[in-house]
Design a protein around this motif. Structure first.
Motif, PDB file in Angstrom:
ATOM      1  N   GLY A  26      13.106  20.349   3.711  1.00  0.00           N
ATOM      2  CA  GLY A  26      12.878  19.421   2.540  1.00  0.00           C
ATOM      3  C   GLY A  26      12.201  18.806   1.955  1.00  0.00           C
ATOM      4  N   ASN A  28      10.856  17.886  -1.316  1.00  0.00           N
ATOM      5  CA  ASN A  28       9.835  17.735  -2.645  1.00  0.00           C
ATOM      6  C   ASN A  28       9.766  16.988  -2.876  1.00  0.00           C
ATOM      7  OD1 ASN A  28      13.076  20.312  -2.133  1.00  0.00           O
ATOM      8  ND2 ASN A  28      11.758  20.763  -3.777  1.00  0.00           N
ATOM      9  N   GLU A  53      12.655   3.756   6.073  1.00  0.00           N
ATOM     10  CA  GLU A  53      13.371   4.706   5.366  1.00  0.00           C
ATOM     11  C   GLU A  53      13.223   5.835   5.071  1.00  0.00           C
ATOM     12  OE1 GLU A  53       9.337   5.609   2.477  1.00  0.00           O
ATOM     13  OE2 GLU A  53      10.253   7.049   1.969  1.00  0.00           O
ATOM     14  N   GLY A  57       7.360  11.835   3.441  1.00  0.00           N
ATOM     15  CA  GLY A  57       6.367  12.490   2.378  1.00  0.00           C
ATOM     16  C   GLY A  57       4.926  12.048   1.972  1.00  0.00           C
ATOM     17  N   VAL A  60       5.399   7.948  -1.370  1.00  0.00           N
ATOM     18  CA  VAL A  60       5.208   7.651  -3.526  1.00  0.00           C
ATOM     19  C   VAL A  60       6.788   6.148  -2.826  1.00  0.00           C
ATOM     20  CG1 VAL A  60       6.661   9.456  -3.843  1.00  0.00           C
ATOM     21  CG2 VAL A  60       5.718   8.576  -5.360  1.00  0.00           C
ATOM     22  N   ILE A  75      10.354   6.729   9.267  1.00  0.00           N
ATOM     23  CA  ILE A  75      10.228   7.763   9.675  1.00  0.00           C
ATOM     24  C   ILE A  75      10.004   9.455   9.446  1.00  0.00           C
ATOM     25  CG2 ILE A  75      11.791   8.393  11.858  1.00  0.00           C
ATOM     26  CD1 ILE A  75      11.721   5.484  12.237  1.00  0.00           C
ATOM     27  N   ILE A  77       9.181  13.505  10.478  1.00  0.00           N
ATOM     28  CA  ILE A  77       9.128  14.182  10.996  1.00  0.00           C
ATOM     29  C   ILE A  77       7.979  14.942  11.644  1.00  0.00           C
ATOM     30  CG2 ILE A  77      10.382  16.048  10.338  1.00  0.00           C
ATOM     31  CD1 ILE A  77      11.849  16.441  12.518  1.00  0.00           C
ATOM     32  N   ASP A  78       7.328  14.904  10.422  1.00  0.00           N
ATOM     33  CA  ASP A  78       6.338  16.415  10.249  1.00  0.00           C
ATOM     34  C   ASP A  78       5.315  15.590  10.694  1.00  0.00           C
ATOM     35  OD1 ASP A  78       4.273  18.071   8.779  1.00  0.00           O
ATOM     36  OD2 ASP A  78       4.888  19.004   7.285  1.00  0.00           O
ATOM     37  N   ASP A 100       8.703  10.289  14.336  1.00  0.00           N
ATOM     38  CA  ASP A 100      10.131  11.268  14.926  1.00  0.00           C
ATOM     39  C   ASP A 100      10.589  11.898  13.437  1.00  0.00           C
ATOM     40  OD1 ASP A 100      12.075  11.692  17.109  1.00  0.00           O
ATOM     41  OD2 ASP A 100      10.680   8.771  16.975  1.00  0.00           O
ATOM     42  N   ASP A 101      12.323  12.020  14.958  1.00  0.00           N
ATOM     43  CA  ASP A 101      13.296  13.048  14.216  1.00  0.00           C
ATOM     44  C   ASP A 101      14.374  11.690  13.487  1.00  0.00           C
ATOM     45  OD1 ASP A 101      15.209  14.596  13.160  1.00  0.00           O
ATOM     46  OD2 ASP A 101      14.591  16.079  14.587  1.00  0.00           O
ATOM     47  N   ILE A 102      14.991  11.741  12.301  1.00  0.00           N
ATOM     48  CA  ILE A 102      15.367  10.656  12.523  1.00  0.00           C
ATOM     49  C   ILE A 102      17.429  11.054  12.689  1.00  0.00           C
ATOM     50  CG2 ILE A 102      16.725  11.744   9.988  1.00  0.00           C
ATOM     51  CD1 ILE A 102      16.489   7.974  10.884  1.00  0.00           C
ATOM     52  N   ASN A 125      14.759   8.714   0.177  1.00  0.00           N
ATOM     53  CA  ASN A 125      15.020  10.491  -0.804  1.00  0.00           C
ATOM     54  C   ASN A 125      15.451  11.250   0.185  1.00  0.00           C
ATOM     55  OD1 ASN A 125      14.824  12.960  -2.192  1.00  0.00           O
ATOM     56  ND2 ASN A 125      13.183  12.496  -2.529  1.00  0.00           N
ATOM     57  N   LEU A 126      16.819  11.293   1.167  1.00  0.00           N
ATOM     58  CA  LEU A 126      17.071  12.009   2.053  1.00  0.00           C
ATOM     59  C   LEU A 126      16.044  13.697   1.743  1.00  0.00           C
ATOM     60  CD1 LEU A 126      20.223  11.107   2.917  1.00  0.00           C
ATOM     61  CD2 LEU A 126      18.008  10.270   3.714  1.00  0.00           C
ATOM     62  N   PRO A 127      16.049  14.111   3.179  1.00  0.00           N
ATOM     63  CA  PRO A 127      15.606  15.548   3.028  1.00  0.00           C
ATOM     64  C   PRO A 127      17.405  16.151   3.005  1.00  0.00           C
ATOM     65  CG  PRO A 127      15.448  13.774   5.236  1.00  0.00           C
ATOM     66  CD  PRO A 127      15.804  13.911   4.134  1.00  0.00           C
ATOM     67  N   TYR A 129      19.251  19.418   3.632  1.00  0.00           N
ATOM     68  CA  TYR A 129      19.765  19.960   4.880  1.00  0.00           C
ATOM     69  C   TYR A 129      19.890  19.332   5.949  1.00  0.00           C
ATOM     70  CZ  TYR A 129      15.625  18.655   8.100  1.00  0.00           C
ATOM     71  OH  TYR A 129      15.232  17.766   9.085  1.00  0.00           O
TER      72      TYR A 129
HETATM   73  N1  SAM Z   1      10.143  10.523   0.541  1.00  0.00           N
HETATM   74  C1  SAM Z   1       9.096  11.462  -0.220  1.00  0.00           C
HETATM   75  C2  SAM Z   1       9.422  11.552  -1.932  1.00  0.00           C
HETATM   76  O1  SAM Z   1      10.290  11.056  -2.339  1.00  0.00           O
HETATM   77  O2  SAM Z   1       8.329  11.981  -2.886  1.00  0.00           O
HETATM   78  C3  SAM Z   1       9.444  12.436   0.479  1.00  0.00           C
HETATM   79  C4  SAM Z   1      11.275  12.993  -0.003  1.00  0.00           C
HETATM   80  S1  SAM Z   1      11.318  14.759   1.214  1.00  0.00           S
HETATM   81  C5  SAM Z   1      13.056  15.441   0.365  1.00  0.00           C
HETATM   82  C6  SAM Z   1      11.918  14.695   2.605  1.00  0.00           C
HETATM   83  C7  SAM Z   1      11.293  14.172   3.535  1.00  0.00           C
HETATM   84  O3  SAM Z   1      11.978  13.632   4.969  1.00  0.00           O
HETATM   85  C8  SAM Z   1       9.784  14.875   3.653  1.00  0.00           C
HETATM   86  O4  SAM Z   1       8.457  14.285   3.458  1.00  0.00           O
HETATM   87  C9  SAM Z   1       9.937  15.718   5.116  1.00  0.00           C
HETATM   88  O5  SAM Z   1       8.794  16.182   5.982  1.00  0.00           O
HETATM   89  C10 SAM Z   1      11.230  14.233   5.970  1.00  0.00           C
HETATM   90  N2  SAM Z   1      11.540  15.116   6.597  1.00  0.00           N
HETATM   91  C11 SAM Z   1      12.420  16.153   7.242  1.00  0.00           C
HETATM   92  N3  SAM Z   1      13.466  16.446   7.980  1.00  0.00           N
HETATM   93  C12 SAM Z   1      13.266  15.165   8.567  1.00  0.00           C
HETATM   94  C13 SAM Z   1      13.808  14.554   9.716  1.00  0.00           C
HETATM   95  N4  SAM Z   1      14.264  15.274  10.625  1.00  0.00           N
HETATM   96  N5  SAM Z   1      13.528  12.391  10.739  1.00  0.00           N
HETATM   97  C14 SAM Z   1      12.529  12.379   9.615  1.00  0.00           C
HETATM   98  N6  SAM Z   1      11.779  12.485   8.458  1.00  0.00           N
HETATM   99  C15 SAM Z   1      12.798  13.699   8.015  1.00  0.00           C
END
Ligand code: SAM
Length: 291
Positions: A26, A28, A53, A57, A60, A75, A77-78, A100-102, A125-127, A129
């Motif tokens: 996710g 973006n 948070e 990403g 930002v 937190i 994941i990537d 880590d993975d939330i 800004n949540l992923p 999925y």
């Molecule tokens: N906060 C940034 C922004 O607003 O530009 C990025 C938001 S982006 C929509 C979602 C972020 O969540 C990505 O950095 C992604 O790698 C991270 N992410 C995805 N799944 C996750 C998980 N299970 N645990 C933690 N982070 C996760």
């Protein structure tokens, strides 16, 4: 400090770290400079507030939160983003990045070790999925949280804020309204992101209720009923609960009549209080039924 919403800065940073976006995670990233300061202003940060948070990403939103909060724990994941974040957030000494993975991290331990005796808010800004599972995990873990301010898909935001008893309500919106008082803050157009997603977004704030909105004798049964009720939302509630919970129609008709709920009601017709009364009635009168 570099402006992290600047497309040139993002491109150069991504090239430097040989990073490409993962659709599956996710990713973006926000490029609209007004969104993150607004989220940081509206998420309820005060002098002693710490922020959790999810998914920073390239940092930002993290930067804007760190300017205001006592502490930010983010937190991500990537693991490819960790060196990027170490660079973009190097001006701040109140930010901790955890790779880590939330959905897997032990939230209770995290709160005990990072946020002891601090007011905590979530801002992210949540992923998309994992929007619903993340929100439910944060709420069901019963953390000492003041509020959750999150960017989600616009339709999801509208559904959550509509609450129960509305045409577009869902099991998640009922559950979220049980734990929190949702507020719709503002819309964010899809062009505010890189890469551009297929849908528009919105920021909502979920203010945690000190006590739930209604009295529920068994939360387990209450949530089972809500989940089953919305599984086939076109069916009448009696048929859904009969089919999904294996509750006899006689028992259900008896409960509906006692509670003055129309026998023809569908899940979207019931208020949260009616779901609670139904759950309490079934719990009190038919404890022996194994639902
Ligand atoms: N906060 C940034 C922004 O607003 O530009 C990025 C938001 S982006 C929509 C979602 C972020 O969540 C990505 O950095 C992604 O790698 C991270 N992410 C995805 N799944 C996750 C998980 N299970 N645990 C933690 N982070 C996760």
């Amino acid at each position: 400090m570099k402006r992290l919403t600047d497309i040139g800065t993002i491109r150069r940073t991504l090239i430097k770290y040989d990073f490409n976006f993962s659709k599956g995670l996710g990713q973006n990233f926000l490029i609209n400079p007004s969104v993150c300061p607004k989220m940081a202003r509206m998420c309820g940060i005060e002098e002693n507030t710490a922020v959790l948070e999810i998914g920073p990403g390239i940092g930002v939103l993290t930067c804007e939160l760190a300017k205001k909060a006592k502490k930010v724990v983010a937190i991500e994941i990537d693991n490819r983003l960790i060196p990027v974040l170490n660079e973009t957030l190097s001006d701040f000494d109140n930010v901790k990045i955890i790779n880590d993975d939330i959905m897997k991290i032990n939230l209770k331990n995290l709160f005990d070790s990072e946020f002891a005796s601090m007011d905590v808010v979530v801002c992210a800004n949540l992923p998309y999925y994992i929007t619903s599972p993340v929100l439910m995990r944060l709420l069901e873990t019963k953390l000492t949280l003041n509020s959750i301010t999150v960017m989600v898909q616009k339709e999801v935001a509208q559904r959550i804020c509509a609450g129960a008893g509305q045409k577009n309500s869902s099991s998640i919106s009922v559950a979220i309204n049980y734990y929190t008082k949702p507020e719709f803050l503002f819309c964010v157009k899809r062009g505010s992101f890189m890469p551009i997603p297929k849908v528009d977004s919105a920021v909502i704030k979920l203010i945690i209720r000190k006590t739930p909105v209604c009295k529920v004798l068994s939360e387990e049964l209450f949530f089972k009923i809500i989940k089953s009720a919305f599984l086939q939302r076109r069916k009448t509630l009696i048929n859904s609960l009969n089919h999904n919970l294996k509750l006899s129609k006689d028992i259900l008709i008896n409960a509906f009549e006692n509670l003055n709920i129309l026998l023809s009601s569908r899940a979207e017709n019931l208020s949260i209080e009616q779901f609670a009364s139904l759950s309490n009635f079934l719990y009190e009168h038919f404890k022996q039924i194994n639902v």
